[in-house]
Design a protein around this motif. Structure first.
Motif, PDB file in Angstrom:
ATOM      1  N   ASN A  20      54.139  18.368  59.876  1.00  0.00           N
ATOM      2  CA  ASN A  20      54.299  17.761  61.266  1.00  0.00           C
ATOM      3  C   ASN A  20      55.599  18.472  61.962  1.00  0.00           C
ATOM      4  O   ASN A  20      56.531  19.034  61.181  1.00  0.00           O
ATOM      5  CB  ASN A  20      54.119  16.243  61.311  1.00  0.00           C
ATOM      6  CG  ASN A  20      55.259  15.597  60.251  1.00  0.00           C
ATOM      7  OD1 ASN A  20      56.158  16.284  60.021  1.00  0.00           O
ATOM      8  ND2 ASN A  20      54.765  14.195  60.051  1.00  0.00           N
ATOM      9  N   SER A  77      45.931  16.285  55.635  1.00  0.00           N
ATOM     10  CA  SER A  77      46.524  16.621  57.047  1.00  0.00           C
ATOM     11  C   SER A  77      47.423  15.465  57.474  1.00  0.00           C
ATOM     12  O   SER A  77      46.776  14.249  57.719  1.00  0.00           O
ATOM     13  CB  SER A  77      45.300  16.959  57.709  1.00  0.00           C
ATOM     14  OG  SER A  77      45.553  17.378  59.130  1.00  0.00           O
ATOM     15  N   ASN A  79      49.889  14.005  60.540  1.00  0.00           N
ATOM     16  CA  ASN A  79      50.246  13.934  61.885  1.00  0.00           C
ATOM     17  C   ASN A  79      51.643  13.403  62.333  1.00  0.00           C
ATOM     18  O   ASN A  79      52.304  13.208  61.319  1.00  0.00           O
ATOM     19  CB  ASN A  79      49.106  13.118  62.770  1.00  0.00           C
ATOM     20  CG  ASN A  79      49.309  11.744  62.717  1.00  0.00           C
ATOM     21  OD1 ASN A  79      50.207  11.228  61.837  1.00  0.00           O
ATOM     22  ND2 ASN A  79      48.496  11.110  63.024  1.00  0.00           N
ATOM     23  N   SER A 146      44.509  14.862  64.047  1.00  0.00           N
ATOM     24  CA  SER A 146      45.615  14.894  65.490  1.00  0.00           C
ATOM     25  C   SER A 146      46.366  13.888  65.738  1.00  0.00           C
ATOM     26  O   SER A 146      46.162  12.863  65.072  1.00  0.00           O
ATOM     27  CB  SER A 146      44.490  14.919  66.494  1.00  0.00           C
ATOM     28  OG  SER A 146      44.038  13.784  66.992  1.00  0.00           O
ATOM     29  N   ASP A 147      47.412  14.006  66.341  1.00  0.00           N
ATOM     30  CA  ASP A 147      48.424  13.088  66.700  1.00  0.00           C
ATOM     31  C   ASP A 147      47.876  11.738  67.236  1.00  0.00           C
ATOM     32  O   ASP A 147      48.431  10.546  67.179  1.00  0.00           O
ATOM     33  CB  ASP A 147      49.517  13.542  67.553  1.00  0.00           C
ATOM     34  CG  ASP A 147      50.296  14.500  66.855  1.00  0.00           C
ATOM     35  OD1 ASP A 147      50.288  14.483  65.568  1.00  0.00           O
ATOM     36  OD2 ASP A 147      51.237  15.249  67.412  1.00  0.00           O
ATOM     37  N   ASP A 205      46.221  17.476  70.065  1.00  0.00           N
ATOM     38  CA  ASP A 205      46.597  16.111  70.362  1.00  0.00           C
ATOM     39  C   ASP A 205      45.964  15.328  71.651  1.00  0.00           C
ATOM     40  O   ASP A 205      46.142  14.188  71.874  1.00  0.00           O
ATOM     41  CB  ASP A 205      48.022  15.604  70.404  1.00  0.00           C
ATOM     42  CG  ASP A 205      48.972  16.402  71.315  1.00  0.00           C
ATOM     43  OD1 ASP A 205      48.269  17.182  71.871  1.00  0.00           O
ATOM     44  OD2 ASP A 205      49.917  16.226  71.224  1.00  0.00           O
TER      45      ASP A 205
END
Length: 299
Positions: A20, A77, A79, A146-147, A205
């Motif tokens: 990140n 993964s 974020n 995703s964020d 995002d």
């Protein structure tokens, strides 16, 4: 030789790392444990920091949803907030694998999310769950978090007649299909499969999704099954590029490198950023009749 936060040292590492903007790196580590699925060796997820320190995320023996424990965790993964999506297997449930554990440690996976603020792990979907549009998930591959909290993944789906790899997203706790077997695609051809390897589907995002796909068609009659790169925005699909399109470098043959040419699995890459720009590769036939693999960016 690196000291592991579970005790002892790391035996090795696995595929699929994620970083990140803070410089934290989520990765799969191999450690000694009796809580894993093979011969005193366990695969778990860990978090490396810029100062060199390493924390454990989810490792064999940790509590899992359903009142049991994990015996395998991989593919993290991460974020911006430090939440981590990953795939894993829960002890006591059937471990399905197409290869011996002595060759490749792992099971067909389920999908989980670890919240950084509470360290709580929730299950997003499971092996055997009904896939949107029909069929059942038999494996989960390559999650991307995703964020904004969406989790993109590739689902291996079994139907009464066949199986395929589809593209799905978990949004607000609900699994939604992006593209799956038989779906009509922009500019023609039904969806056949997406890529098996990581890097063929991505989410930004803003919730925009990019992915590569193979189609059940040969519309340009070049003897190669058609492939394309697609973008999904607010539930609507659009084509970025596909077989037969003429680019400055030549005519598109496939969304894959020359070394993969002719494979049913697309391998274009599909990186998408906040401004919706994409990065991808394609094999073209140039004006001199030669094959070239070319790297492109597009808006």
């Amino acid at each position: 030789m690196t000291v592991a936060p579970t005790g002892g040292v790391f035996i090795g590492a696995g595929e699929l790392t994620s970083t990140n903007d803070r410089g934290d790196v989520a990765f799969t580590g191999m450690v000694s444990t009796e809580s894993g699925i093979f011969d005193g060796i366990g695969m778990g997820t860990f978090l490396g920091h810029p100062d060199g320190s390493i924390d454990r995320l989810v490792v064999p023996g940790d509590a899992a949803p359903g009142g049991i424990t994990f015996d395998y965790a991989t593919g993290p993964s991460i974020n911006a907030t430090g939440d981590v999506a990953f795939t894993g297997h829960r002890a006591g449930t059937a471990c399905e694998s197409s290869v011996p554990q002595s060759t490749l440690i792992g099971c067909d996976d389920e999908l989980f999310l670890r919240h950084a603020s509470t360290r709580r792990v929730v299950q997003l979907t499971s092996r055997g769950a009904t896939a949107p549009g029909g069929g059942t998930f038999i494996d989960i591959l390559n999650p991307v978090l995703s964020d904004n909290g969406d989790v993109l993944f590739v689902g291996v789906v079994l139907t009464d007649t066949s199986f395929f790899l589809g593209v799905y997203v978990v949004r607000g706790g609900v699994v939604t299909v992006v593209a799956r077997g038989g779906d009509p695609m922009p500019d023609g051809g039904p969806f056949l499969t997406t890529g098996f390897l990581p890097g063929n589907a991505d989410i930004n995002d803003r919730g925009d999704i990019a992915f590569s796909a193979t189609l059940d068609a040969d519309d340009n009659s070049d003897g190669l099954i058609d492939q394309g790169l697609y973008r999904w925005t607010a539930g609507a699909l659009s084509v970025v590029v596909r077989s037969g399109v003429l680019l400055p470098a030549g005519q598109v043959l496939a969304m894959q490198s020359i070394s993969h040419l002719g494979s049913v699995w697309p391998f274009s890459g599909a990186a998408i950023n906040h401004s919706r720009r994409l990065l991808w590769q394609v094999t073209v036939l140039d004006g001199a009749g030669s094959l070239q693999t070319v790297l492109y960016t597009s808006g």
